[in-house]
Write a protein that holds these residues in place. Structure first.
Motif, PDB file in Angstrom:
ATOM      1  N   LEU A 168      -1.674 -23.775  17.756  1.00 25.69           N
ATOM      2  CA  LEU A 168      -1.903 -24.757  18.825  1.00 25.69           C
ATOM      3  C   LEU A 168      -1.044 -25.983  18.567  1.00 25.69           C
ATOM      4  N   LEU A 217     -12.379 -19.235  23.900  1.00 24.09           N
ATOM      5  CA  LEU A 217     -12.778 -18.879  22.536  1.00 24.09           C
ATOM      6  C   LEU A 217     -14.066 -19.618  22.158  1.00 24.09           C
ATOM      7  N   MET A 258     -12.641 -14.862   7.376  1.00 24.31           N
ATOM      8  CA  MET A 258     -12.354 -15.500   8.672  1.00 24.31           C
ATOM      9  C   MET A 258     -11.380 -14.655   9.473  1.00 24.31           C
ATOM     10  N   ALA A 307      -7.760 -20.981  23.557  1.00 26.43           N
ATOM     11  CA  ALA A 307      -8.543 -21.748  22.576  1.00 26.43           C
ATOM     12  C   ALA A 307      -8.418 -23.250  22.806  1.00 26.43           C
ATOM     13  N   GLY A 358      -7.791 -10.236  19.570  1.00 29.03           N
ATOM     14  CA  GLY A 358      -8.919 -10.410  18.653  1.00 29.03           C
ATOM     15  C   GLY A 358      -8.482 -10.375  17.214  1.00 29.03           C
ATOM     16  N   ASP A 359      -9.448 -10.145  16.343  1.00 28.58           N
ATOM     17  CA  ASP A 359      -9.169 -10.109  14.910  1.00 28.58           C
ATOM     18  C   ASP A 359      -8.206  -8.960  14.586  1.00 28.58           C
ATOM     19  N   MET A 396      -6.643 -14.132  14.459  1.00 24.19           N
ATOM     20  CA  MET A 396      -6.479 -13.734  15.860  1.00 24.19           C
ATOM     21  C   MET A 396      -5.047 -13.302  16.170  1.00 24.19           C
ATOM     22  N   THR A 407      -5.035 -23.004  13.570  1.00 23.14           N
ATOM     23  CA  THR A 407      -6.481 -23.219  13.447  1.00 23.14           C
ATOM     24  C   THR A 407      -7.013 -22.297  12.342  1.00 23.14           C
ATOM     25  N   GLU A 408      -8.277 -22.423  12.043  1.00 24.35           N
ATOM     26  CA  GLU A 408      -8.880 -21.569  11.007  1.00 24.35           C
ATOM     27  C   GLU A 408      -8.822 -20.095  11.395  1.00 24.35           C
ATOM     28  N   GLU A 409      -8.778 -19.835  12.701  1.00 27.45           N
ATOM     29  CA  GLU A 409      -8.769 -18.447  13.176  1.00 27.45           C
ATOM     30  C   GLU A 409      -7.348 -17.898  13.270  1.00 27.45           C
TER      31      GLU A 409
END
Lengths: 201, 75
Positions: free
Chosen positions: A81, A144, A1, A124, A164-165, A4, A75-77
């Protein structure tokens, strides 16, 4: 995953404030509140450096640790938040954040009230239905979920600001650093014109 | 002597109304240390353009990230 992150290349940032403007316009951020801003070190001195700074979406975020109502989350990314409905405006996150990212659009008001905290969302959105009016009103646009990156990075004219990643950003930055060299090789007359200034006369 | 109005019923109603305040639920949230207490968020690939297709979302994002590298873009 994906994990970010933002990466600001200080060799490239020209302090145009385009990222700040793009962010404010995209999310309709009110006057006096900047989710992103450009910081310049040694302003006016040769070799000055500028950096675009917002929430850095820390992996071990201090704001999450200090929030007394526990409404800030990852979040998973890896995006940090928060749920505005549970925010009590205590300002602990502001004191904990080393980048000054948390903003309080409705403060200071009577009796020191600050209102709900507001910050960069990595475009996001937040804990509302994707692309809903409630999400836009509270958190701004959810790019996103549209398969896009944060607008500040996507419209950066010199590509100083990348988003990004983390692994992919490292690849881009590594290649860039190898091509341009470091220190005085990276900027100035020689890089621009390829000759020594005295020779060029 | 019998009272002119029956006092039992109004007294019972008054007692019920007054005691109703005692049964109020606690209005203080019980916070659990270190655990997110807010609303659940939907994932970026859920709904909208991607309709739950995580692979397509990841591919779209990967292309966007890669396009930030102008050395690759111009070659």
């Amino acid at each position: 995953m994906a994990r970010m992150k933002f990466l600001c290349d200080a060799e490239r940032c020209i302090e145009c404030n385009g990222c700040v403007t793009a962010c404010k316009n995209e999310h309709e951020v009110p006057w006096g509140v900047n989710r992103r801003r450009v910081v310049t070190i040694n302003d006016g001195v040769p070799g000055e450096r500028s950096m675009s700074v917002a929430c850095m979406h820390c992996s071990d975020a201090p704001c999450i640790a200090v929030c007394p109502t526990n409404v800030i989350y990852h979040t998973e990314e890896g995006v940090v938040l928060h749920d505005k409905d549970g925010c009590i405006g205590c300002g602990y996150c502001f004191y904990a954040c080393p980048f000054g990212a948390p903003q309080f659009p409705n403060g200071p008001a009577a009796f020191g009230a600050r209102g709900k905290m507001d910050k960069c969302t990595f475009c996001a959105g937040g804990p509302e239905e994707n692309h809903s009016d409630a999400e836009f009103e509270k958190y701004g646009r959810n790019r996103l979920a549209q398969g896009k990156l944060p607008l500040c990075a996507e419209m950066c004219s010199t590509k100083a600001l990348l988003a990004g990643d983390a692994a992919e950003l490292s690849d881009i930055f590594r290649e860039r650093a190898l091509r341009r060299g470091k220190g005085f090789e990276a900027w100035g007359w020689m890089t621009a014109y390829g000759k020594d200034k005295e020779e060029a006369k | 002597m019998k009272p002119r109005f029956p006092l039992g019923l109004p007294a019972a109603v008054a007692a019920f109304v007054l005691l109703a305040g005692c049964s109020e639920e606690p209005q203080v949230v019980q916070y659990e240390q270190g655990k997110y207490q807010g609303k659940t968020d939907s994932r970026p690939w859920e709904g909208g353009a991607f309709n739950g297709d995580k692979t397509a979302w990841e591919r779209a994002l990967h292309d966007r990230v890669r396009s930030q590298n102008e050395y690759r873009r111009v070659e």
